[in-house]
Design an enzyme around this catalytic site. Structure first.
Site, mmCIF file in Angstrom:
data_model
loop_
_atom_site.group_PDB
_atom_site.id
_atom_site.type_symbol
_atom_site.label_atom_id
_atom_site.label_comp_id
_atom_site.label_asym_id
_atom_site.label_seq_id
_atom_site.Cartn_x
_atom_site.Cartn_y
_atom_site.Cartn_z
ATOM 1 N N ASP A 1 -2.090 -16.875 -3.758
ATOM 2 C CA ASP A 1 -3.356 -17.057 -3.033
ATOM 3 C C ASP A 1 -4.431 -17.447 -4.045
ATOM 4 O OD1 ASP A 1 -1.945 -15.909 -0.961
ATOM 5 O OD2 ASP A 1 -3.027 -13.990 -1.003
ATOM 6 N N GLY B 1 0.826 -1.208 0.000
ATOM 7 C CA GLY B 1 0.000 0.000 0.000
ATOM 8 C C GLY B 1 0.858 1.256 0.000
ATOM 9 N N LEU B 2 1.883 1.244 0.852
ATOM 10 C CA LEU B 2 2.777 2.404 0.913
ATOM 11 C C LEU B 2 3.567 2.550 -0.380
ATOM 12 C CD1 LEU B 2 4.204 2.275 4.528
ATOM 13 C CD2 LEU B 2 2.826 4.083 3.504
ATOM 14 N N HIS C 1 -14.488 12.133 12.448
ATOM 15 C CA HIS C 1 -13.120 11.596 12.521
ATOM 16 C C HIS C 1 -12.157 12.523 11.771
ATOM 17 C CE1 HIS C 1 -13.941 7.510 14.109
ATOM 18 N NE2 HIS C 1 -15.128 7.718 13.574
ATOM 19 N N CYS D 1 -15.307 10.919 18.027
ATOM 20 C CA CYS D 1 -16.492 10.084 17.819
ATOM 21 C C CYS D 1 -16.917 9.418 19.130
ATOM 22 C CB CYS D 1 -16.261 9.080 16.692
ATOM 23 S SG CYS D 1 -17.805 8.540 15.980
ATOM 24 N N GLU E 1 -3.665 -1.627 -7.131
ATOM 25 C CA GLU E 1 -2.959 -2.528 -6.216
ATOM 26 C C GLU E 1 -3.813 -3.767 -5.986
ATOM 27 O OE1 GLU E 1 -2.229 -0.798 -2.302
ATOM 28 O OE2 GLU E 1 -1.796 -2.779 -1.472
ATOM 29 N N ASP F 1 -5.485 1.099 3.041
ATOM 30 C CA ASP F 1 -4.533 1.593 2.036
ATOM 31 C C ASP F 1 -5.038 2.858 1.351
ATOM 32 O OD1 ASP F 1 -2.380 -0.107 2.378
ATOM 33 O OD2 ASP F 1 -3.258 -1.661 1.119
ATOM 34 N N GLU G 1 -9.058 12.556 11.771
ATOM 35 C CA GLU G 1 -7.821 11.876 11.332
ATOM 36 C C GLU G 1 -7.856 11.462 9.866
ATOM 37 O OE1 GLU G 1 -10.089 10.664 13.392
ATOM 38 O OE2 GLU G 1 -10.214 8.474 13.373
ATOM 39 N N LYS H 1 21.665 -10.584 -10.484
ATOM 40 C CA LYS H 1 21.162 -11.954 -10.340
ATOM 41 C C LYS H 1 19.632 -11.987 -10.438
ATOM 42 C CE LYS H 1 21.735 -15.873 -7.227
ATOM 43 N NZ LYS H 1 22.272 -16.266 -5.921
#
Ligand code: GLN
Length: 548
Positions: free
Chosen positions: A147, A19-20, A517, A381, A140, A72, A519, A223
């Protein structure tokens, strides 16, 4: 320019920072003057992560349009100038839901509906939908190559390059190159295996990002290039860094953005990373330190408070200080004495958002401590709701006041279940039944009008703000008179004046609770005003402690 597409996959193990890496690639493309958008595919069956336990899945990030998404998307917004929406996150559940809905409607005209081509076509249409006027769509793929559940997504992106043309799509694969101390060597085998797996399903990566703890020497790169069939300068060291905001700079030094634009055949201006250098400088050369206690439930898992932790860091950057995080499990605050003991080092206290009964009284104790000891406090909140409860019980004399979420029989439901609410289009919606069910949350950005003088006004310095919500319960206006007469102020309300969005306390250096929120909207280049103001107050608290 027609849109170009970058696909990011991951191999070897999860949690390598895909994600980063995706967010940083977005930042690098923007630094060259290109516009970007993102898509995160999550190969699980849940239609969105809204119902998933943050303990397992990490934070649920909320977009302006009220989508509950993978965390993400928070990184993508923090690293670039994009504002994301529900179209930027898509799960297997959402894909199947769309295909099954079409099948029931008869859209497939009696044909057999299959993973290939129907599911893959639905996946590709979600990517194409975003190609609307933007230079680069960065997609992404969640999970790790190999998987089972990721296969339809990988097949879809394999086909995508054929559809879009070779110069228009690029595969970037993130792997791990571990250093084995006993052998004194960096090991490339896991990368070789992971790329082999990817090639077996028809995807030849163009660029390999190697997560490692040291820069890869030339021979190691050579390599990997040889065994994985890529150019030597397409093997990029993704070295561990001190701060996550250094990733774009490290990638740039390794030549990643240059390689991307070369492979996609795009002409761009030369990159300007001065923003990122300033951000990293600020983080790395703090002048002061401040200790912030975060009193929550999933405190041992910082993944569940991702945006919060970032917003606190940004608040520190705005004040040239670094943050010492003090995570406190609210269940460990069983008495006022516990709160005194555990919070004594905190210069500021945050009670973040949350759901469920666990640890509620401990959080209330922490708030009581912050209020009575005059420690700067930010309640988000649930944290805001509990600060109203604490004040109602201990100052306004409303014994056993509570939120209907935790005590439906409380004599004083200061936080309550509204039987109606207005959605983002300002339409009146009725909440059915007494039991909160799915689809009953107030989600996404809502306007809020600030009054002055107030701490909120001092922070934002504007009248109308837009902040993101994710909750069911609200401040009960029936108690507004009693509470304000006892010393609480309401400094932010919905434009119709019906919903209380921010509360503050008189006779306290800095005490603020917000129903939203903040943030989710804090950025490293633009720290959120409430976090900046809260950290400033906490810093002043440190000073008053040392001078007294
Ligand atoms: N549980 C509370 C509510 O639903 C608060 C939610 C939150 O903090 N996000 O209203």
């Amino acid at each position: 320019m027609r849109s170009k597409f970058i696909f990011i996959t991951g191999g070897v193990v999860s949690s390598l920072g895909k994600g980063l890496a995706s967010a940083s690639i977005g930042a690098l493309m923007e630094s060259r003057g290109l516009t970007v958008t993102f898509l995160k595919f999550d190969p699980y069956i849940n239609v969105d992560p809204g119902t998933m336990n943050p303990f397992q899945h990490g934070e649920v990030f909320v977009t302006d349009d009220g989508a509950e998404t993978d965390l993400d998307l928070g990184h993508y917004e923090r690293y670039t100038h994009v504002t994301l929406s529900k179209d930027n996150n898509c799960t297997t559940g959402k894909i199947y839901n769309a295909v099954i809905t079409k099948e029931r409607r008869g859209d497939y005209l009696g044909g057999t509906v299959q993973v290939i081509p129907h599911i893959t076509e639905e996946i590709k249409s979600n990517i194409r939908k975003l190609a609307n006027g933007v230079d680069i769509v960065i997609t992404e793929i969640g999970g790790t190559v190999g998987d089972i559940e990721g296969l339809p997504f990988l097949e879809a992106i394999r086909q995508f390059k054929l559809d879009a043309g070779r110069e228009n799509a690029l595969y970037i694969h993130l792997t791990l190159v571990p250093y084995i101390p006993t052998a004194g060597e960096l090991k490339t085998k896991p990368t070789q295996h992971s790329v082999k797996e990817l090639r077996s399903i028809g995807i030849q990566p163009d660029i390999i990002l190697c997560r490692t703890d040291r820069f890869l020497p030339k021979e190691v790169k050579a390599k990997i290039a040889l065994f994985c069939n890529v150019d030597e300068d397409a093997v990029i060291t993704a070295k561990d860094v001190d701060t996550i905001y250094e990733v774009p700079i490290v990638f740039h030094k390794e030549g990643l953005d240059e390689k991307i634009v070369e492979k996609l055949n795009i002409w761009t201006k030369s990159p300007d990373l001065s923003d990122w250098e300033t951000i990293v400088d600020k983080i790395k050369s703090p002048k002061k330190t401040v200790t912030i206690a975060i009193v929550g439930k999933y405190v041992d898992l910082t993944e569940s408070y991702k945006s919060l932790n970032e917003a606190i860091t940004h608040g520190g950057m705005a004040n040239d200080c670094q943050i010492r995080h003090l995570y406190i499990d609210s269940e460990s605050l069983e008495s006022d004495a516990d709160a005194e003991e555990k919070l004594k080092d905190a210069d500021g206290i945050i009670v973040p958002g949350g759901f469920g009964n666990r640890g509620i009284e401990g959080k209330i104790r922490a708030i009581h401590y912050a209020r009575t000891r005059k420690v700067p406090f930010l309640g988000i909140c649930l944290g805001m709701q509990l600060s109203v409860i604490e004040f109602a019980r201990n100052v306004a004399g409303l014994e056993n006041a509570h939120s209907e979420e935790f005590d439906p029989q409380t004599p004083y439901p200061v936080i309550y279940w509204m039987s109606y609410w207005r959605d983002q289009e300002n339409q009146l919606q009725k909440r059915e039944g007494a039991v909160p069910m799915g689809g009953t949350m107030r989600l996404g950005a809502y306007p809020c009008i600030l009054s002055q003088p107030s701490l909120a006004w001092d922070a934002y310095k504007q009248e109308t703000i837009h902040e993101r919500h994710r909750h069911r319960y609200e401040f009960n206006n029936k108690f507004i008179g009693t509470l304000t007469q006892s010393g609480m102020t309401v400094s932010g309300k919905s434009p119709d004046g019906e919903l209380v969005e921010i509360i503050e306390l008189k006779d306290h250096p800095w005490f603020l609770g917000c129903q939203f929120h903040p943030e989710f909207k804090s950025l490293p280049r633009a720290p959120h005003p409430l976090f900046a103001a809260f950290i400033k107050a906490s810093l002043e608290n440190t000073r008053s402690k040392t001078t007294s």
